[in-house]
Enzyme design. Structure first.
Site, PDB file in Angstrom:
ATOM      1  N   GLN A 187       0.869  -1.174   0.000  1.00 18.12           N
ATOM      2  CA  GLN A 187       0.000   0.000   0.000  1.00 18.12           C
ATOM      3  C   GLN A 187       0.909   1.229   0.000  1.00 18.12           C
ATOM      4  O   GLN A 187       1.312   1.723   1.035  1.00 18.12           O
ATOM      5  CB  GLN A 187      -0.925  -0.047   1.210  1.00 18.12           C
ATOM      6  CG  GLN A 187      -1.707  -1.366   1.336  1.00 18.12           C
ATOM      7  CD  GLN A 187      -2.857  -1.502   0.351  1.00 18.12           C
ATOM      8  OE1 GLN A 187      -3.719  -0.624   0.285  1.00 18.12           O
ATOM      9  NE2 GLN A 187      -2.879  -2.577  -0.434  1.00 18.12           N
ATOM     10  N   ALA A 228     -11.417   2.423   5.182  1.00 18.76           N
ATOM     11  CA  ALA A 228     -10.501   1.577   4.405  1.00 18.76           C
ATOM     12  C   ALA A 228      -9.707   2.392   3.384  1.00 18.76           C
ATOM     13  O   ALA A 228      -9.929   3.599   3.212  1.00 18.76           O
ATOM     14  CB  ALA A 228     -11.304   0.492   3.702  1.00 18.76           C
ATOM     15  N   HIS A 229      -8.832   1.707   2.687  1.00 19.87           N
ATOM     16  CA  HIS A 229      -7.961   2.401   1.725  1.00 19.87           C
ATOM     17  C   HIS A 229      -8.746   3.040   0.583  1.00 19.87           C
ATOM     18  O   HIS A 229      -9.735   2.521   0.125  1.00 19.87           O
ATOM     19  CB  HIS A 229      -6.871   1.480   1.174  1.00 19.87           C
ATOM     20  CG  HIS A 229      -7.320   0.170   0.609  1.00 19.87           C
ATOM     21  ND1 HIS A 229      -6.435  -0.737   0.096  1.00 19.87           N
ATOM     22  CD2 HIS A 229      -8.542  -0.387   0.494  1.00 19.87           C
ATOM     23  CE1 HIS A 229      -7.100  -1.794  -0.321  1.00 19.87           C
ATOM     24  NE2 HIS A 229      -8.367  -1.612  -0.090  1.00 19.87           N
ATOM     25  N   ASN A 230      -8.246   4.204   0.190  1.00 18.26           N
ATOM     26  CA  ASN A 230      -8.787   4.942  -0.951  1.00 18.26           C
ATOM     27  C   ASN A 230     -10.195   5.485  -0.752  1.00 18.26           C
ATOM     28  O   ASN A 230     -10.847   5.883  -1.716  1.00 18.26           O
ATOM     29  CB  ASN A 230      -8.725   4.088  -2.232  1.00 18.26           C
ATOM     30  CG  ASN A 230      -7.300   3.802  -2.647  1.00 18.26           C
ATOM     31  OD1 ASN A 230      -6.656   2.927  -2.087  1.00 18.26           O
ATOM     32  ND2 ASN A 230      -6.796   4.566  -3.579  1.00 18.26           N
TER      33      ASN A 230
END
Lengths: 315, 315, 315
Positions: A187, A228-230
């Site tokens: 990531q 969460a990511h993004n």
């Protein structure tokens, strides 16, 4: 890094002198970045990509636009995952500049300040917190005790972050091999938090796989919330305790997510929407200013009616 | 410890020279361990036990097998709880060996390393983390900042543990007295984590009451997940954010638990099962490779049908 | 602080020599405190208030009792929020007494002890924990590693607090301006935890906005539980993992909240009530000793029946 080096690492025999600066999605990739087609769902993004090169299955080779190099392979996503490791920054920088600290800022003992950190004026960074390499914090921001901010993340002015919150931990990303192994997708993005944001205790905000997880100005987040990511949390949005947002959720400005509500990934919620407590959002909400509830999600007034009908089943 | 000492502590007047090495469940107890019958549900385990001695109510005395000493008492579970304190290890060891650290391993400042710790090579243990007494960590493992690993826990090779995660905290166990007091059952087991495991931020993995809470090789755990005492998470399983597993849940290999899904205790989920987001598992799942949803839990395709029928109630 | 100074800060031109010691709700305010009427719902509390002064809209001016000064303004709640900042204690005290530590208490390295801290005898305060200014801890209490206790909080005797738990973080409180800005309501209360309480790992217990969030004697709390500001958890109550309690929830003694159950705010649950796992409580429960389930909440036996009826829809 030369594309040739990446392909050698992946045991793909194809020659190329292109210089690759990083990995990215098909839509976001610039002409120095490497991308991939994971599924035929994204074929239109492939046709429009500006990427320098893309991993694709043989059957989609013809859909790769001119100006983008096709790297034909059996498992594009696995190759992307493996390549992500090559672009991962160091866990800890051994060299670099000492932190630059603005005037009137207090750093308590037992705080770790990484290399190339910049902290504005009038901040307080409290006991036990970890400020990773290249982190940037604006003015008048309070970092309560025992907070972890992973490298490369950015926090604006006038923010308050409560204890135990983790900013910039890895998103939950991996590719599955046919043999049942998981290949970590490093990531390599970060988290960017705007100004005038307050985040409660023991929250987790994951860094993006590419580019940034974004919390815009004025957002209010309660305790034990997961982002969460993004994800992108629009200006002035409110997330109540124990909310869980899956990857690439976009909240337009002033969305309210009630306690324990959640989203599945890759969707967008229109501005001024309210999701009642426990609401489970599985599709994008396009019409703004409405209130929703339930799982599956329906309009809140319909949900109330439905509960009335359901309770009649008991009679 | 002599059984006599334990019984004196509990004010049970019975004499015995047996040496007791610890406490355990009826099924797991060896011939140097002390066990108990909490409820008539477990009577068949009592009949087969290898324990040195068991606390039992008078009515079950005859079911205690030859070779096992019956300790007849009114409240077997309360006595077990009280006795558990006698076997609790020290909170902090004052003496013991200094940590053994493998080559090329980095320990950042502000880390606590307990006595008799062993850490392999090429590891990174970051700022603020606590590595309790007798903890063992394999090679190439990353412990991010501000993690707590309680004493006696073991972590394998190539693991990544994200910030704020707690490994080996006490399971939620206590016995109720008739007067409404709770007697703590000391959690004298540990947590064993295999190799190639990644655990997200701010998770909690409780130590076992006896023996071990187990996370097998290749497991992937997202943020804010709770794993209770004595769970066993099978190889390659995936636990998405905010999952909550109650005590003694066993996941066979390659189970997927969706976000916010949960289990009640003492059940088993067959290999390759998928529990959709928010699914609530209250009974064992015996057939592998199926997808489940809802609370109460039903097959996912049935759940979809059911939601269709329910939404018709509104018409 | 003189009321005049507060009003000057708020640009309200009204003169007064009254000395104000703090802010409080209408019911709780003493005759040296300043209060506010947020909504006409609370008009009866206004009529009975003992407050020195209250912020009110013009239309309710006549309902302010004799002996209480009416401060007429357009946005009472916004003014209360702004005024709360004036009463916020310092983030870190620079001067004060060194901590008083009882005999046989162990403080590990890397612990922060604030000013005017008092810790009893036979306690253990472990690595990385933060004990804020004016915190008071009784005898025989264990604070595991990496815990944060914000200033002014109090913990009794014989307590066990597990790692990563945050006690006294700010409640989630802010007033909305017409322009879509949020004005923080400073949380100037504290948390008071009784004796013989065990709290699991990575919990969050917010401080009160005024007065105290209260955890009474003998309470047992599992991991990842959220308790909002001004909650009161009655003696002997049990909160299982991932419970979320909204602000001003009162649990009478011996309430059991199952895993992932939750409450909306400003309600009360009668003694010896059991809320099954996932139960969502949105109204006060007045009758004691009953078991409830579902969301919306109904009696557990009704919920079981209802699930039977619902499953018949599939036939």
């Amino acid at each position: 890094m030369k594309l040739k080096e990446i392909l050698d690492y992946l045991n793909i025999s194809q020659d190329s002198n292109i210089e690759i600066s990083g990995l990215n999605g098909l839509k976001e990739a610039t002409n120095s970045e490497l991308s991939f087609l994971e599924s035929s769902k994204y074929i239109s993004s492939l046709k429009d990509t500006k990427a320098a090169a893309v991993f694709v299955n043989k059957e989609f080779k013809e859909d790769v636009p001119a100006g983008t190099l096709a790297i034909v392979c059996d498992e594009p996503y696995i190759n992307l995952a493996k390549a992500s490791k090559l672009f991962a920054p160091k866990l800890i920088e051994n060299s670099g500049n000492e932190a630059i600290i603005g005037e009137n800022t207090t750093i308590m003992p037992n705080v770790h300040l990484g290399k190339n950190v910049v902290i504005g004026k009038n901040c307080t960074i409290m006991h036990g917190s970890f400020i990773g390499d290249y982190v940037k914090i604006g003015d008048n921001t309070i970092i309560y005790p025992n907070i972890t901010i992973y490298r490369d993340c950015k926090i604006g002015d006038n923010c308050i972050i409560h204890s135990g919150t983790i900013i910039g931990s890895d998103g939950f990303g991996f590719a599955h091999t046919k043999e049942g192994k998981y290949i970590k997708i490093y990531q390599n993005g970060n988290v960017i938090i705007g100004s005038d944001v307050e985040i409660g205790a023991n929250c987790t905000i994951d860094r993006a796989v590419f580019s940034s997880t974004i919390i815009e100005d004025g957002v209010r987040i309660d305790n034990l919330v997961h982002i969460a990511h993004n994800c992108k949390i629009g200006r002035g949005s409110i997330l109540v305790t124990q909310v869980g947002l899956s990857g690439s959720t976009t909240l337009q400005p002033y969305v309210i997510m009630g306690g324990q509500s959640a989203t599945s990934g890759h969707l967008e919620i229109a501005a001024f929407s309210t999701i009642a407590a426990r609401g489970g959002v599985t599709k994008s909400i396009k019409e703004p200013k409405k209130t929703w509830a339930g799982f599956p999600l329906i309009e809140h007034r319909e949900w109330l009616k439905l509960q009335g009908k359901i309770s009649k089943l008991l009679k």
